[in-house]
Design a protein around this motif. Structure first.
Motif, PDB file in Angstrom:
ATOM      1  N   TRP A 165       0.810  -1.219   0.000  1.00  0.00           N
ATOM      2  CA  TRP A 165       0.000   0.000   0.000  1.00  0.00           C
ATOM      3  C   TRP A 165       0.845   1.271   0.000  1.00  0.00           C
ATOM      4  O   TRP A 165       0.314   2.363   0.083  1.00  0.00           O
TER       5      TRP A 165
ATOM      6  N   PHE B  20      -1.536  13.091  -4.586  1.00  0.00           N
ATOM      7  CA  PHE B  20      -2.711  12.336  -4.170  1.00  0.00           C
ATOM      8  C   PHE B  20      -3.731  13.338  -3.643  1.00  0.00           C
ATOM      9  O   PHE B  20      -3.401  14.221  -2.846  1.00  0.00           O
TER      10      PHE B  20
ATOM     11  N   LEU C  68      -8.630   8.872   0.324  1.00  0.00           N
ATOM     12  CA  LEU C  68      -8.424   9.383  -1.025  1.00  0.00           C
ATOM     13  C   LEU C  68      -9.755   9.882  -1.568  1.00  0.00           C
ATOM     14  O   LEU C  68     -10.825   9.317  -1.288  1.00  0.00           O
TER      15      LEU C  68
ATOM     16  N   GLN D  60     -11.049   9.622  -4.342  1.00  0.00           N
ATOM     17  CA  GLN D  60     -11.767   8.702  -5.227  1.00  0.00           C
ATOM     18  C   GLN D  60     -12.687   7.756  -4.459  1.00  0.00           C
ATOM     19  O   GLN D  60     -13.513   7.071  -5.054  1.00  0.00           O
TER      20      GLN D  60
ATOM     21  N   ILE E 267     -11.993   4.906  -2.672  1.00  0.00           N
ATOM     22  CA  ILE E 267     -11.704   3.519  -3.032  1.00  0.00           C
ATOM     23  C   ILE E 267     -11.894   2.620  -1.815  1.00  0.00           C
ATOM     24  O   ILE E 267     -11.205   2.768  -0.804  1.00  0.00           O
TER      25      ILE E 267
ATOM     26  N   GLY F  18      -1.959   3.410 -11.746  1.00  0.00           N
ATOM     27  CA  GLY F  18      -2.851   3.584 -10.609  1.00  0.00           C
ATOM     28  C   GLY F  18      -3.969   2.572 -10.500  1.00  0.00           C
ATOM     29  O   GLY F  18      -4.779   2.640  -9.573  1.00  0.00           O
TER      30      GLY F  18
ATOM     31  N   GLN G 186      -9.264   2.563  -8.824  1.00  0.00           N
ATOM     32  CA  GLN G 186      -8.384   3.331  -9.704  1.00  0.00           C
ATOM     33  C   GLN G 186      -7.906   4.575  -8.962  1.00  0.00           C
ATOM     34  O   GLN G 186      -8.697   5.445  -8.604  1.00  0.00           O
ATOM     35  N   ILE G 187      -6.608   4.639  -8.708  1.00  0.00           N
ATOM     36  CA  ILE G 187      -6.024   5.811  -8.066  1.00  0.00           C
ATOM     37  C   ILE G 187      -5.786   6.884  -9.117  1.00  0.00           C
ATOM     38  O   ILE G 187      -5.319   6.601 -10.219  1.00  0.00           O
ATOM     39  N   GLU G 188      -6.123   8.122  -8.763  1.00  0.00           N
ATOM     40  CA  GLU G 188      -5.913   9.244  -9.671  1.00  0.00           C
ATOM     41  C   GLU G 188      -4.967  10.248  -9.033  1.00  0.00           C
ATOM     42  O   GLU G 188      -4.768  10.263  -7.812  1.00  0.00           O
TER      43      GLU G 188
END
Length: 255
Positions: free
Chosen positions: A86, A96, A129, A131, A133, A148, A165-167
Motif C-alpha cells: 500500500w 494524491f 483518497l 476517489q 476507493i 494507478g 483506480q487511483i488518480e
C-alpha cells in the motif's frame, strides 16, 4: 541614520525567517514526501506606488528588505523501497487528492497509504483518497500498476479483478500551493484549480508500488544556505550597532 536602523532591522527580521525556514527543512529530512521550502526576498521601496509612477525619487535609497513569499520546491525526492503493497511513490507531476474531515480537498505526495476501519484507502493520518476507493476485506495479492489501477484476488476467484483506480491531481503552478501542515497542501489562486487524471496520462506522473518518496531536502545545500543566512544576520547586526554608535556620538557632540 535613523533610516539605517530600520533598514538593518528589516534585514535581521528577514534573515531570522530564512533561518526558521531552513530549520524546518532540516527537521523534515526524514518526512516522506516532504517538499523543502524556499524563501524569496524583495527590496522595500521608500516611495509609494503613486510617487514611483510619477518618476519621483529616481535616486532614492531603498528602505530595506522583506520576505516576498515562502514557497515549496516541487522537485522529486528519492525513492525508498518498503515492500509494503500500500506504499506508493509518485514519479513526476501529481499529488494524491484527499478529503479532510470538513470535506475540503487537500493534496499530498506522502504515499504511505493504509486501509481504514471501513475498508477505504486512506493516508497514514487517516484521510481518505478523494476517489473513495473501498477495498474488499477478502482481497489478496494486491497489485497496483504504474497507471494507478488496483487489482486483487477476491475469495473464490482464480483471476484478479480491478477493485479501484487511483488518480493524481496536477496544477498549473504547483509552487503556488499553500502548506496546511501534515505534509499536505491546499489549492490557491496562484496554483490554480486541480486537474485530475490517471497516472501515466499526458502531464501526469506515474506511481510505483512498494516505494515511498523521500524528502527532497539536500543537507549540503541547506547547510550552505544556513551559513550564508547567519553571515547576513551578523552583518545586519553590525550595521545596527554602528548606526547606534554614530547616533550616540552625534547626541554627545559639544555645542
Amino acid at each position: 541614520m535613523i533610516d539605517a536602523l530600520h533598514i538593518a532591522a528589516s534585514g535581521l527580521t528577514s534573515q531570522q525567517e530564512q533561518i526558521d525556514v531552513i530549520s524546518n527543512n532540516l527537521a523534515n529530512m526524514q518526512t516522506p514526501g516532504y517538499k523543502r521550502s524556499r524563501v524569496a526576498f524583495a527590496d522595500v521601496s521608500s516611495l509609494t506606488p503613486a510617487q514611483a509612477k510619477e518618476g519621483l525619487g529616481v535616486n532614492e535609497v531603498g528602505a530595506g528588505t522583506r520576505i516576498a513569499n515562502t514557497a515549496p520546491v516541487m522537485v522529486d525526492g528519492t525513492m525508498q523501497e518498503t515492500n509494503n503493497p500500500w506504499d506508493l511513490a509518485i514519479q513526476g507531476a501529481g499529488f494524491f487528492e484527499v478529503e479532510n474531515g470538513d470535506g475540503d480537498r487537500l493534496y499530498t505526495r506522502a504515499g504511505a497509504l493504509k486501509i481504514d476501519g471501513d475498508g477505504y484507502l486512506a493516508t497514514a493520518s487517516g484521510q481518505r483518497l478523494a476517489q473513495g476507493i473501498q477495498v474488499p476485506a477478502d482481497a489478496t495479492h494486491i497489485a497496483i500498476g504504474t497507471n494507478g489501477e488496483i487489482r486483487g484476488q477476491l475469495a473464490g476467484d482464480k483471476e484478479t479483478t480491478v477493485i479501484g483506480q487511483i488518480e493524481l491531481a496536477t496544477f498549473a503552478a504547483p509552487e503556488g500551493l499553500r502548506s496546511v501542515g501534515g505534509n499536505q497542501f491546499a489549492a490557491t489562486d496562484t496554483s490554480g484549480d486541480a486537474t485530475v487524471g490517471k497516472p501515466g496520462d499526458a502531464g501526469f506522473g506515474t506511481v510505483t508500488q512498494g516505494f515511498i518518496e523521500g524528502s527532497n531536502v539536500d543537507l549540503v545545500s541547506e547547510m550552505s544556505t544556513l551559513v550564508l543566512a547567519q553571515r547576513a544576520y551578523q552583518l545586519n547586526a553590525r550595521v545596527l550597532q554602528a548606526s547606534d554608535q554614530i547616533l550616540d556620538t552625534i547626541n554627545n557632540l559639544n555645542r
